[in-house]
Design a protein around this motif. Sequence first.
Motif, PDB file in Angstrom:
ATOM      1  N   LEU A  65       0.801  -1.225   0.000  1.00  0.00           N
ATOM      2  CA  LEU A  65       0.000   0.000   0.000  1.00  0.00           C
ATOM      3  C   LEU A  65       0.838   1.281   0.000  1.00  0.00           C
ATOM      4  CD1 LEU A  65      -2.752  -0.988   2.570  1.00  0.00           C
ATOM      5  CD2 LEU A  65      -2.933  -0.956   0.093  1.00  0.00           C
ATOM      6  N   VAL A  66       2.119   1.174   0.176  1.00  0.00           N
ATOM      7  CA  VAL A  66       2.963   2.371   0.288  1.00  0.00           C
ATOM      8  C   VAL A  66       2.941   3.191  -1.000  1.00  0.00           C
ATOM      9  CG1 VAL A  66       5.331   3.168   0.558  1.00  0.00           C
ATOM     10  CG2 VAL A  66       4.446   1.403   2.065  1.00  0.00           C
ATOM     11  N   VAL A  67       3.200   2.602  -2.135  1.00  0.00           N
ATOM     12  CA  VAL A  67       3.247   3.335  -3.404  1.00  0.00           C
ATOM     13  C   VAL A  67       1.886   3.927  -3.761  1.00  0.00           C
ATOM     14  CG1 VAL A  67       3.677   3.121  -5.875  1.00  0.00           C
ATOM     15  CG2 VAL A  67       5.237   2.051  -4.246  1.00  0.00           C
ATOM     16  N   PRO A  68       0.775   3.185  -3.652  1.00  0.00           N
ATOM     17  CA  PRO A  68      -0.515   3.810  -3.951  1.00  0.00           C
ATOM     18  C   PRO A  68      -0.876   4.960  -3.014  1.00  0.00           C
ATOM     19  CG  PRO A  68      -0.728   1.437  -4.031  1.00  0.00           C
ATOM     20  CD  PRO A  68       0.631   1.739  -3.500  1.00  0.00           C
ATOM     21  N   VAL A  69      -0.517   4.852  -1.747  1.00  0.00           N
ATOM     22  CA  VAL A  69      -0.811   5.929  -0.798  1.00  0.00           C
ATOM     23  C   VAL A  69      -0.001   7.176  -1.153  1.00  0.00           C
ATOM     24  CG1 VAL A  69      -0.520   6.648   1.614  1.00  0.00           C
ATOM     25  CG2 VAL A  69      -1.563   4.449   1.093  1.00  0.00           C
ATOM     26  N   ILE A  70       1.247   7.002  -1.500  1.00  0.00           N
ATOM     27  CA  ILE A  70       2.080   8.147  -1.905  1.00  0.00           C
ATOM     28  C   ILE A  70       1.527   8.774  -3.183  1.00  0.00           C
ATOM     29  CG2 ILE A  70       4.361   8.812  -2.755  1.00  0.00           C
ATOM     30  CD1 ILE A  70       5.533   6.780  -0.778  1.00  0.00           C
ATOM     31  N   ALA A  71       1.100   7.945  -4.135  1.00  0.00           N
ATOM     32  CA  ALA A  71       0.536   8.464  -5.382  1.00  0.00           C
ATOM     33  C   ALA A  71      -0.752   9.237  -5.132  1.00  0.00           C
ATOM     34  CB  ALA A  71       0.280   7.321  -6.357  1.00  0.00           C
ATOM     35  N   VAL A  72      -1.607   8.717  -4.254  1.00  0.00           N
ATOM     36  CA  VAL A  72      -2.859   9.418  -3.937  1.00  0.00           C
ATOM     37  C   VAL A  72      -2.565  10.738  -3.238  1.00  0.00           C
ATOM     38  CG1 VAL A  72      -4.910   9.306  -2.461  1.00  0.00           C
ATOM     39  CG2 VAL A  72      -4.323   7.370  -3.915  1.00  0.00           C
ATOM     40  N   ALA A  73      -1.611  10.742  -2.325  1.00  0.00           N
ATOM     41  CA  ALA A  73      -1.252  11.980  -1.632  1.00  0.00           C
ATOM     42  C   ALA A  73      -0.703  13.010  -2.625  1.00  0.00           C
ATOM     43  CB  ALA A  73      -0.232  11.702  -0.540  1.00  0.00           C
ATOM     44  N   PHE A  74       0.144  12.574  -3.523  1.00  0.00           N
ATOM     45  CA  PHE A  74       0.737  13.437  -4.540  1.00  0.00           C
ATOM     46  C   PHE A  74      -0.346  14.035  -5.443  1.00  0.00           C
ATOM     47  CE2 PHE A  74       2.716  13.926  -8.743  1.00  0.00           C
ATOM     48  CZ  PHE A  74       3.786  14.732  -8.420  1.00  0.00           C
ATOM     49  N   LEU A  75      -1.232  13.211  -5.951  1.00  0.00           N
ATOM     50  CA  LEU A  75      -2.310  13.678  -6.832  1.00  0.00           C
ATOM     51  C   LEU A  75      -3.298  14.574  -6.096  1.00  0.00           C
ATOM     52  CD1 LEU A  75      -2.967  10.450  -8.916  1.00  0.00           C
ATOM     53  CD2 LEU A  75      -1.822  12.542  -9.651  1.00  0.00           C
TER      54      LEU A  75
ATOM     55  N   HIS B 277      -4.395  22.189  -5.404  1.00  0.00           N
ATOM     56  CA  HIS B 277      -3.790  23.466  -5.784  1.00  0.00           C
ATOM     57  C   HIS B 277      -4.116  23.868  -7.226  1.00  0.00           C
ATOM     58  CE1 HIS B 277      -1.685  24.437  -2.120  1.00  0.00           C
ATOM     59  NE2 HIS B 277      -1.401  23.147  -2.001  1.00  0.00           N
ATOM     60  N   SER B 278      -4.494  22.934  -8.057  1.00  0.00           N
ATOM     61  CA  SER B 278      -4.905  23.318  -9.411  1.00  0.00           C
ATOM     62  C   SER B 278      -6.267  24.006  -9.406  1.00  0.00           C
ATOM     63  CB  SER B 278      -4.943  22.095 -10.329  1.00  0.00           C
ATOM     64  OG  SER B 278      -5.995  21.234  -9.963  1.00  0.00           O
ATOM     65  N   ILE B 279      -7.026  23.835  -8.356  1.00  0.00           N
ATOM     66  CA  ILE B 279      -8.334  24.502  -8.246  1.00  0.00           C
ATOM     67  C   ILE B 279      -8.245  25.714  -7.331  1.00  0.00           C
ATOM     68  CG2 ILE B 279     -10.711  24.223  -7.423  1.00  0.00           C
ATOM     69  CD1 ILE B 279     -10.486  21.290  -8.308  1.00  0.00           C
ATOM     70  N   HIS B 280      -7.645  25.568  -6.157  1.00  0.00           N
ATOM     71  CA  HIS B 280      -7.655  26.618  -5.144  1.00  0.00           C
ATOM     72  C   HIS B 280      -6.364  27.416  -5.065  1.00  0.00           C
ATOM     73  CE1 HIS B 280     -11.405  25.064  -3.551  1.00  0.00           C
ATOM     74  NE2 HIS B 280     -10.891  23.850  -3.598  1.00  0.00           N
ATOM     75  N   GLY B 281      -5.354  27.061  -5.798  1.00  0.00           N
ATOM     76  CA  GLY B 281      -4.052  27.728  -5.692  1.00  0.00           C
ATOM     77  C   GLY B 281      -4.044  29.116  -6.311  1.00  0.00           C
ATOM     78  N   GLY B 282      -2.902  29.749  -6.238  1.00  0.00           N
ATOM     79  CA  GLY B 282      -2.730  31.109  -6.744  1.00  0.00           C
ATOM     80  C   GLY B 282      -2.958  31.241  -8.241  1.00  0.00           C
ATOM     81  N   TYR B 283      -2.721  30.192  -8.991  1.00  0.00           N
ATOM     82  CA  TYR B 283      -2.949  30.200 -10.434  1.00  0.00           C
ATOM     83  C   TYR B 283      -3.967  29.139 -10.834  1.00  0.00           C
ATOM     84  CZ  TYR B 283       1.161  33.129 -10.497  1.00  0.00           C
ATOM     85  OH  TYR B 283       2.043  34.140 -10.280  1.00  0.00           O
ATOM     86  N   GLY B 284      -4.805  28.734  -9.905  1.00  0.00           N
ATOM     87  CA  GLY B 284      -5.801  27.698 -10.162  1.00  0.00           C
ATOM     88  C   GLY B 284      -7.036  28.240 -10.863  1.00  0.00           C
ATOM     89  N   LEU B 285      -8.051  27.408 -10.908  1.00  0.00           N
ATOM     90  CA  LEU B 285      -9.277  27.771 -11.620  1.00  0.00           C
ATOM     91  C   LEU B 285      -9.996  28.947 -10.968  1.00  0.00           C
ATOM     92  CD1 LEU B 285     -10.621  24.190 -12.388  1.00  0.00           C
ATOM     93  CD2 LEU B 285      -9.490  25.766 -13.946  1.00  0.00           C
TER      94      LEU B 285
END
Length: 106
Positions: A14-24, A30-38
């Motif tokens: 489960l380590v790799v999938p958990v890291i991938a989910v956290a990363f995504l 931040h792609s929605i709420h960030g300084g340059y997001g939607l």
Amino acid sequence: MWTRHHKKRRLGRLVVPVIAVAFLSYFGYHSIHGGYGLRATEEFDRQIAERQARLDELTQKRQILEKEVELMSDGSLERDMLDEKARLALNMSRSDEIVIFHRPAN
């Protein structure tokens, strides 16, 4: 030759999938709420519309002022324009005149 055998742990899978989910999740947020997001892009578009309207208003006022200055220039001095500006600046009129002040709508 001796080798070590490791048991496959459930947690290890489960380590790799958990890291991938956290990363995504991080970059998705931040792609929605960030300084340059939607949402920031929507705010930028709203500001552009407001400032364009303000620019159009100021451009129109500038054209009016340029026209008045042109009428008061030395080459084509309009007596009526000069009289109107002088009376407005000095707040004076003759006793036989009726004065109607007109203020442009803001």
